[in-house]
Design an enzyme around this catalytic site. Structure first.
Site, PDB file in Angstrom:
ATOM      1  N   LEU A  80       3.878  51.758 -46.496  1.00  0.00           N
ATOM      2  CA  LEU A  80       2.715  51.529 -47.356  1.00  0.00           C
ATOM      3  C   LEU A  80       1.969  52.827 -47.623  1.00  0.00           C
ATOM      4  O   LEU A  80       1.591  53.120 -48.754  1.00  0.00           O
ATOM      5  CB  LEU A  80       1.782  50.504 -46.708  1.00  0.00           C
ATOM      6  CG  LEU A  80       2.308  49.077 -46.675  1.00  0.00           C
ATOM      7  CD1 LEU A  80       1.265  48.155 -46.058  1.00  0.00           C
ATOM      8  CD2 LEU A  80       2.672  48.592 -48.070  1.00  0.00           C
ATOM      9  N   GLY A  82       3.019  55.979 -47.390  1.00  0.00           N
ATOM     10  CA  GLY A  82       3.783  57.008 -48.086  1.00  0.00           C
ATOM     11  C   GLY A  82       4.131  56.630 -49.515  1.00  0.00           C
ATOM     12  O   GLY A  82       3.954  57.427 -50.444  1.00  0.00           O
ATOM     13  N   ARG A 373      -5.871  39.614 -26.561  1.00  0.00           N
ATOM     14  CA  ARG A 373      -4.492  40.083 -26.394  1.00  0.00           C
ATOM     15  C   ARG A 373      -4.241  40.821 -25.094  1.00  0.00           C
ATOM     16  O   ARG A 373      -3.286  40.557 -24.386  1.00  0.00           O
ATOM     17  CB  ARG A 373      -4.150  41.056 -27.518  1.00  0.00           C
ATOM     18  CG  ARG A 373      -3.818  40.411 -28.794  1.00  0.00           C
ATOM     19  CD  ARG A 373      -3.503  41.474 -29.801  1.00  0.00           C
ATOM     20  NE  ARG A 373      -3.239  40.818 -31.074  1.00  0.00           N
ATOM     21  CZ  ARG A 373      -2.940  41.473 -32.177  1.00  0.00           C
ATOM     22  NH1 ARG A 373      -2.882  42.780 -32.170  1.00  0.00           N
ATOM     23  NH2 ARG A 373      -2.708  40.819 -33.284  1.00  0.00           N
ATOM     24  N   HIS A 448       3.650  46.928 -30.106  1.00  0.00           N
ATOM     25  CA  HIS A 448       3.932  46.767 -31.526  1.00  0.00           C
ATOM     26  C   HIS A 448       3.127  47.670 -32.453  1.00  0.00           C
ATOM     27  O   HIS A 448       3.375  47.685 -33.647  1.00  0.00           O
ATOM     28  CB  HIS A 448       3.822  45.308 -31.948  1.00  0.00           C
ATOM     29  CG  HIS A 448       2.444  44.887 -32.334  1.00  0.00           C
ATOM     30  ND1 HIS A 448       2.175  44.329 -33.563  1.00  0.00           N
ATOM     31  CD2 HIS A 448       1.289  44.970 -31.688  1.00  0.00           C
ATOM     32  CE1 HIS A 448       0.889  44.073 -33.623  1.00  0.00           C
ATOM     33  NE2 HIS A 448       0.330  44.451 -32.510  1.00  0.00           N
TER      34      HIS A 448
END
Lengths: 684, 257, 211
Positions: A80, A82, A373, A448
């Protein structure tokens, strides 16, 4: 990979329960680095926060349209950040070269983001605003991001949606034909735009198409299957060092090519694969960023890693990557492990209710399975470390906990559960071969996203003039923790709306003096690349590249993963140094340099991951506080919650590379907040 | 599979794999044995195991493409026993070894199409897809010139259909499976996606004419509506899109394009 | 391809209608055959309509065959290196038979013209009545003629089954699941009706229903 970040905290004044400490007494890392001069971001204008970006846009010098085609821009990476930058700069008329290691720009890993993209459109009229998105992002980042950058991100978020809709991105819509929004990550407003579970894919295809349009227009040239292996930094006549190009390897022919330009942009993504197993794509790597770091670009907060609690567990030593499942599963699933270690290998359905430990509900009665989380992730790790994990034994340990939908199915009916989670259940069944309607799912945390990255100023320029860094590759906007649906927002904000404005101020001084391929800086960079490749191919050792990568991953996950300690990190640094030494002496890379050679590609990447891993550990060692994705066991409350120390650690740790075998230099950038007050999060 | 003592044992497989050193050299099939394959492995992880084995034996590992390994990037793609992405409707990376039996022989070939030249072993060049997109697979809107997102309403049915067609991952399975080596499904998906939205109307005629011209120029075959493409498509793009492509092409011709 | 195919479908429907006149008896059949030649007189010359139809058919067959061979050639060039193993998953038998089936039909049409139009292949002595020519051609003692015609009708059925569906796709009529199902049904229906209708005549003669 974006997903919700549960945010149930109440705000407490941070100074109330954080004990005052003397930073000199707690610097665990002092033997591992050299203190350097503090740094400041010199580019952000002062003044009211909501006017800084317009001020900067106005003050940034313009480039005459007729001069633009004389200016060469190199952009590494086509995710996104680049692709959007390449398309936009191409439209503006610059001469753009776009590089990616994949076979097409469309494959960059932004494509795998599931959840959505935030924007302060306030279409729901639920009290959202630019300021609220700014506030949520700074707070979500545990007050470790730079406020000017975050405010700008929130400000341009609305333009992103307009742009993407105009490009034909098929966002979800309501029956009235207007865009749908959902609430994401526990925030109280609905500001997340989405395209089913494939938002990243749709946004990337939009940016990719804009990029290909510029290729057809002749403003952008794409170089696919090309990997950047070095940045060229050369001094101009005035003695000013500037990034002037890159050395790349054509991954098909093996040719080492030199590409020169007036400015270089790195949009090369995150380095989660330093853990070997992560939700990143196989090819995601740190090489572009690390090579720049070695040439003088500071690496900021490398230890900030986001770990996601609901991934599909490792099934065996063959595992090559991990797959994320939406965190929404925790809304209806109950997490448990057997009370008795003897039950761990049993069919979970045969374990009676009284022998199950619903540990999150037990430890955190008010939030239960919906704790944030990091808490959910750490709790799962503790259970498994304690020998109560479930699923297959991998290297002697069962790493998984149950996520059980039996109650939800009993309460809501199978159809309702299928309606809500059908796609996720199908994906789980396809990967594990188990039917989650019949037997509890197994989950385990996985890396992640990384918040750390190359240090940049407000203009997104690194500490090397002429080297700009966008997207996940920079450190700038997420602090110590990223909110769900914000990664896509940042990538596109940087590429479409920020970089094109800030880069022109730099390019206004160009075109720079033409660099010859015989220039010492070019020759040196190219020779370094060739020497490295030659080294890998001639070591003639006995161990495969993957085996080193796997071992590095183990070290990082064990000591620099969900919970970090002084002893563990120091041990990890020793282990990594030994591993590095062994790698250079004993790696086995077959094949030749002048052909498609995937082992050779991996060797270079793993070599850089090893060096990065060491720096991550040093950074984690230095930061003896817990904040966002970084948890130091030494810094927690009595209840085991993360404890921040704003008095000692409210800074960005920007690391300068010195030389192989030498200590890095730590530059601190103090974080000051003028538009927001620092608060300590609390889950009680 | 369980051994008598209850421990799991792996499968033993024979692999027939296309080996080709580079784009210009001829290739041929080679036979390899892999043992101890767990049914929980993905197909590509099984190939990783083979490659570790080859590396240890001093043989050149088999080159194959993969990246996200979660079925969305479109980088992977192998012809497995004569089927694109193998026997299950998914990508090669999401195919797991439980779809195979112990002792089975598996034939693995690259996508075969002259428009997708083999670069090495199982790796092909799909640059032709990018060049087709360059010929109109976009909506021309410069950054910053977009109107407010809510200025145009799009009926939900149209937005949903556009989304369904936009799920194409550009993996090339449609071409690989097509007896004619045609990329009509790939093209049709993009044409239908953009043509279904109000934003895509201005360039609709030009888009289909130019994309089809590029498709033919790249050397892809013509569509004879057999339907192998759609059954190989991991994203289940329907044959509708090829009909839509033809319809758009007819309309464009009527408009004198 | 689709347009010329549709011309053929229109033509074979008319042709079949004419053939079925056999069941109305010799007089009706012969009169129909005669009428075809005098149709449109005096505006048209004798056999004018027939020649117009023949011209249209000739152009169509040239167009149809040209398109077919072009596609065939492109397909061959699109994959010069064949698969070692290739499974067909969705392809119907009829779709796989299109090319060789089409060639078969072309050969049959030539045979058919030599048989009934130019009468170069004379299997049954010279007869003036078209009805007698038909009936005498399909007598049991010349069973092989019937076999040729029935095989050709089989090929025609296959060709129509895929051809009708494919034409609908090519004409852009099938851009949703429902219309695709309809086009598939139309393919099967026309295949059965047309090939069945044609086959009825030789079969009835063979079985002595028509004599």
């Amino acid at each position: 990979m974006t997903d919700s970040h549960s945010e149930f905290s109440s705000d407490v004044d941070s100074h109330a329960d954080a004990p005052t400490i003397d930073p000199d007494l707690i610097d665990d890392a002092i033997d591992y680095y050299t203190p350097g001069e503090p740094i400041v971001d010199a580019k952000a204008p002062t003044g009211p926060i909501d006017q800084r970006w317009s001020t900067r846009k106005f003050e940034a010098r313009l480039v005459n349209p007729s001069n633009r085609r004389k200016l060469d821009v190199i952009i590494v990476g086509t995710g996104l950040a680049g692709a959007s930058a390449a398309a936009t700069l191409g439209e503006a008329g610059y001469n753009v070269k776009s590089f990616c290691y994949q076979d097409s720009p469309r494959r960059a890993h932004s494509i795998a983001a599931q959840g959505g993209i935030n924007a302060a459109k306030n279409y729901k009229e639920d009290g959202d605003s630019v300021h609220r998105l700014f506030y949520d992002t700074v707070k979500g980042g545990d007050y470790r991001s730079r406020e000017s950058n975050v405010y700008r991100l929130a400000e341009v978020s609305t333009n992103i949606i307009d742009q993407c809709v105009a490009q034909g991105v098929p966002f979800a819509r309501e029956y009235g034909g207007l865009l749908d929004n959902r609430s994401f990550g526990g925030v109280q407003v609905s500001r997340t735009f989405y395209a089913r579970g494939q938002t990243g894919q749709q946004l990337l295809i939009g940016a990719y198409q804009a990029l290909e349009r510029q290729v057809a227009a002749g403003t952008v040239t794409t170089y696919t299957r090309h990997e950047m292996l070095e940045v060229i930094v050369a001094e101009d006549e005035a003695g000013q060092s500037r990034a002037r190009g890159i050395i790349v390897r054509d991954m098909v022919t093996g040719e080492i090519e030199t590409h020169l330009a007036d400015v270089v942009v790195l949009a090369s993504g995150g380095y989660g694969n330093v853990f070997y197993l992560s939700t990143n794509a196989m090819g995601c790597n740190v090489t572009a960023a690390w090579r720049a770091h070695r040439k003088g670009a500071y690496m900021a907060n490398p230890c900030y890693t986001q770990i996601h609690p609901t991934c599909i567990p490792v099934s065996g030593p063959h595992q090559s990557k991990l797959t994320l499942m939406s965190e929404s599963l925790r809304n209806d699933g109950r997490i448990w492990v057997p009370k008795n270690k003897a039950d761990c290998a049993k069919d979970p359905r045969e374990i009676p209710e009284e022998d199950r430990d619903y540990y999150l509900e037990r430890i955190y009665p008010s939030f239960g399975n919906l704790v944030p989380r990091d808490i959910a992730s750490r709790a799962a790790k503790y259970q498994c470390d304690d020998g109560r994990g479930v699923g297959p034994e991998v290297e002697g340990v069962r790493r998984g906990v149950y996520l059980d939908f039996a109650d939800a199915i009993g309460r809501l009916g199978r159809d309702a559960v299928e309606e809500k989670y059908g796609n996720l259940f199908d994906m789980y069944a396809r990967i594990t071969g188990e039917d989650p309607y019949e037997t509890p799912m197994r989950i385990y945390p996985a890396v992640h996203y990384v918040m750390g990255g190359l240090w940049v100023d407000y203009d997104l320029q690194s500490s090397i003039p002429g080297l700009f860094v966008t997207g996940e590759a920079n450190f700038s906007d997420h602090g110590a923790n990223r909110l769900g649906a914000s990664a896509l927002m940042q990538g596109l904000a940087d590429g479409y709306f920020v970089l094109p404005h800030t880069i022109r101020d730099y390019l206004a001084d160009g075109p720079f003096e033409k660099l010859e391929e015989s220039h010492p800086a070019v020759v040196e960079a190219k020779a370094a690349v060739e020497e490295r490749i030659n080294h890998f191919l001639t070591v003639g050792g006995t161990r495969s590249v993957d085996s080193y990568h796997r071992e590095l991953g183990h070290i990082m996950w064990e000591y620099c993963g969900m919970e970090r300690t002084e002893d563990g990190l120091k041990k990890a640094i020793d282990l990594i140094r030994t591993l590095k030494d062994d790698f250079y002496r004993n790696v086995k890379v077959l094949g030749t340099a002048d052909s498609l050679n995937q082992s050779l590609e991996k060797a270079g990447r793993v070599a850089d991951f090893i060096e990065l891993g060491e720096l991550m550990c040093i950074d984690a060692l230095n930061r003896r506080e817990s904040c966002g994705g970084h948890f130091r066991a030494e810094s927690q409350t009595e209840d085991g919650e993360a404890l921040r120390h704003d008095d000692a650690f409210a800074y960005v740790a920007a690391w300068e590379f010195v030389a192989d075998g030498e200590k890095p230099i730590l530059h601190k950038e103090d974080l000051t907040y003028t538009a927001i007050e620092m608060k300590q999060r609390s889950y009680k | 599979m369980s051994a008598p003592d209850g421990t799991k044992t792996g499968m033993k497989l024979t692999l027939n794999i296309w080996r080709q050193p580079d784009a210009t050299s001829p290739g041929k099939m080679h036979t390899y044995q892999v043992e101890d394959v767990s049914e929980d492995m993905s197909f590509l992880e099984m190939l990783d195991v083979l490659n570790e084995q080859l590396n240890a034996a001093g043989e050149d590992p088999v080159a194959f493409d993969s990246d996200c390994r979660e079925g969305i990037c479109g980088m992977c793609g192998l012809m497995i026993n004569g089927q694109a992405h193998g026997p299950v409707t998914t990508t090669t990376c999401q195919l797991h070894m439980r779809s195979f039996k112990d002792g089975e022989t598996i034939t693995i070939e690259p996508w075969r199409a002259d428009a997708f030249p083999v670069l090495k072993d199982l790796v092909v060049d799909r640059g032709a897809f990018d060049r087709i997109i360059q010929q109109g697979g976009y909506i021309s809107v410069n950054t910053g010139s977009a109107p407010e997102a809510h200025s145009v309403q799009v009926p939900k049915e149209d937005a949903d259909r556009a989304f369904d067609m936009a799920t194409c991952i550009g993996c090339g399975a449609c071409v690989a499976a097509c007896p004619n080596g045609s990329a009509s499904l790939f093209m049709g998906a993009k044409i239908t996606h953009l043509g279904q939205l109000p934003q895509g109307q201005a360039e609709r005629d030009k888009r289909v004419v130019n994309m089809v011209a590029q498709h033919d120029h790249e050397g892809f075959g013509g569509c004879t509506n057999i339907g192998e493409c759609t059954s190989a498509c991991p994203k289940e793009i329907p044959l509708d899109v090829i009909s839509q492509l033809n319809k758009d092409l007819r309309t464009a011709m009527k408009h004198g394009r | 391809m689709a347009v010329t195919g549709l011309v053929f479908i229109g033509y074979v429907l008319l042709h079949m209608y004419g053939n079925l006149k056999v069941f109305a008896g010799q007089e009706a059949f012969d009169e129909y055959a005669h009428h075809l030649r005098t149709f449109g007189e005096p505006m048209l010359p004798h056999e004018g309509l027939l020649w117009i139809i023949r011209a249209v058919l000739l152009l169509s067959i040239i167009g149809h065959a040209y398109a077919a061979f072009t596609l065939w050639g492109r397909a061959n060039r699109a994959r010069t290196q064949k698969y070692v193993v290739k499974k067909a998953v969705a392809a119907t038998l009829s779709s796989k038979m299109m090319r060789w089936g089409g060639v078969t039909l072309l050969l049959f049409v030539i045979f058919h013209l030599l048989h009934f139009t130019t009468r170069t292949i004379n299997v049954n002595g010279d007869k003036d009545s078209p009805y007698e020519r038909v009936v005498s051609s399909f007598q049991p003692e010349m069973w092989w003629v019937t076999v040729i015609y029935l095989l050709a009708m089989g090929a025609l059925a296959m060709h129509l089954r895929h051809g009708v569906w494919s034409a609908c796709q090519t004409l852009g009529l099938t851009n949703n699941a429902k219309s695709r199902a309809r086009a598939n049904f139309a393919g099967v229906f026309l295949a059965v009706v047309i090939a069945g209708g044609f086959a009825l005549v030789p079969l009835s003669i063979l079985l002595g229903i028509v004599d």
